[in-house]
Design an enzyme around this catalytic site. Structure first.
Site, PDB file in Angstrom:
ATOM      1  CG  ASN A   1      -2.305  -4.322   2.727  1.00 28.60           C
ATOM      2  OD1 ASN A   1      -3.277  -5.076   2.666  1.00 28.60           O
ATOM      3  ND2 ASN A   1      -1.838  -3.668   1.684  1.00 28.60           N
TER       4      ASN A   1
ATOM      5  NE  ARG B   1      -6.450  -3.479   0.870  1.00 24.88           N
ATOM      6  CZ  ARG B   1      -6.345  -4.585   0.123  1.00 24.88           C
ATOM      7  NH1 ARG B   1      -5.437  -5.500   0.427  1.00 24.88           N
ATOM      8  NH2 ARG B   1      -7.115  -4.748  -0.917  1.00 24.88           N
TER       9      ARG B   1
ATOM     10  CG  HIS C   1      -8.544  -1.545  -6.759  1.00 22.86           C
ATOM     11  ND1 HIS C   1      -8.798  -2.105  -7.988  1.00 22.86           N
ATOM     12  CD2 HIS C   1      -7.691  -2.383  -6.130  1.00 22.86           C
ATOM     13  CE1 HIS C   1      -8.135  -3.245  -8.098  1.00 22.86           C
ATOM     14  NE2 HIS C   1      -7.456  -3.441  -6.983  1.00 22.86           N
TER      15      HIS C   1
END
Ligand code: AMP
Length: 383
Positions: A7, A74, A163
């Site tokens: 991430n 991510r 998100h």
């Protein structure tokens, strides 16, 4: 099956290795090793490539001889192209790099990590999981800005939303808790952390979301302003503000930090309880705007069956949640004070509204990295 999740933030690289016992049912998934490399680009660590080498060293220490079966990355911006997780090849990396201009702080480190991990483990499948892709179902009337079409066609100026991985993860769990199938689930889902956004979900699909072309639009956030009349920015430009100053102002020096002198919700609620007027106003401004969005999104999703709260503030701040639910009274929502005050922390789903509340309000802890690992297995298939 071992999945490494990377991430990459603008100046951090978080990682976790998760073991799944049966990839078909996704049993397990708890991290067996995890960590974070910080202060990248700030002198200590040159860039995300070097950060990746540090992660590789830490993994070799923690899990000697370990080679992951798959790596999930991510990636913040998937533009219009990526509607779901993508198995990485050279062409996909190129497509992510072409989106760098839309997310200059986040996509370049994501792409660097993908390149570094591919070089380190050439035979291991890599999957990119995008914050934007859940919102690719937004109807055009929700993603369009009322601007000349040329700005969309030439510069991609439209609402993308962010998100998405977190929203989908907690939404699915909320539907499970309520015994409603995801495909029939209508809900308003608020991810409230340092960055915050609200999403309207209809039939398990995103139909409206508060973040826009960038993650700046919408709610009052830790250091971001959220909605501001664009006319004010034109006015400031005429006063001599340049693009970098406006960027700093809106992204780093606004929000709770500007209004309450602090972006830590614990400190803000403590200060408000002690009678500090700035902290009180900051909370009321944030809650007012969030409640207004939730009311609007109740309409956007054709009637929510639930309101779902997640993120550091949504999961932990009983004070913030109590203020919010009181404001949602006109929707028939009723706060269960005792349930709301129950020990906070990451402890599974909780309902914080009363049994006679018109719509239940749920707190569902998010776990973006678990969601990325699940998406990675989904894209790679069992092996
Ligand atoms: P996130 O970006 O999801 O990590 O969320 C960060 C936000 O959550 C910050 O505003 C923190 O102050 C807030 N937060 C984290 N833990 C707590 C807590 N125990 N009580 C209140 N706010 C918290």
């Amino acid at each position: 099956m071992l999945v490494l999740v990377l991430n990459a933030g603008s100046s951090t690289l978080k990682y976790s290795v998760r073991r799944f016992d049966q990839e078909r049912t996704l049993a397990g998934g708890e991290p067996i090793a995890k960590g974070v490399v910080e202060r990248i680009d700030e002198g200590e660590v040159a860039d995300h490539r070097e950060a990746f080498e540090i992660v590789r060293g830490e993994l070799a220490q923690a899990l000697p001889g370990c080679v992951p079966d798959a790596v999930g990355h991510r990636v913040v911006h998937g533009g219009e192209r990526f509607t779901g997780p993508a198995l990485v090849d050279e062409e996909v990396i190129g497509a992510i790099e072409r989106l760098n201009a839309l997310a200059p702080l986040h996509n370049p480190p994501g792409a660097l990590c993908i390149r570094a991990a591919t070089a380190a483990w050439p035979g291991v499948p890599q999957v990119a999981v995008f914050d934007t892709s859940f919102h690719r179902t937004l109807p055009e009337h929700a993603w369009r800005y009322a601007l000349p079409d040329e700005l969309y066609r030439s510069h991609g100026i439209r609402r993308y939303g962010f998100h998405g991985t977190s929203v989908q993860y907690v939404g699915r769990r909320a539907a499970q808790v309520l015994g409603i199938s995801w495909e029939e689930f209508n809900a308003v889902i608020a991810h409230l952390g340092n960055g915050s956004s609200v999403t309207a979900v209809r039939g398990g699909r995103s139909v409206d979301t508060s973040m826009g072309f960038t993650p700046l639009e919408g709610l009052v956030m830790g250091t971001r302003s959220g909605d501001v009349d664009p006319g004010a920015l034109v006015f400031l430009q005429r006063l001599g503000y340049g693009p970098d100053e406006l960027d700093d102002l809106l992204n780093r020096d606004s929000g709770f930090k500007a209004m309450a002198g602090n972006n830590d919700m614990r400190a803000i609620t403590r200060a408000a309880a002690a009678g500090n007027p700035e902290a009180e106003l900051a909370l009321e401004t944030a809650v007012h705007r969030l409640a207004r969005y939730i009311g609007g999104y109740h309409v956007s999703c054709s009637g929510a069956r639930a309101v779902v709260l997640t993120g550091g503030i949504g999961e932990n701040s009983a004070d913030f949640r109590a203020r919010l639910l009181v404001r949602l009274g006109p929707l028939g929502i009723r706060l269960d004070e005792a349930a709301n005050r129950q020990a906070a922390g990451r402890q599974g789903p909780r309902v914080i509204s009363t049994a006679d509340s018109a719509i239940p309000v749920l707190v569902i802890p998010t776990d973006e990295e678990h969601a990325i690992a699940e998406a990675t297995i989904g894209a790679v298939g069992p092996r």
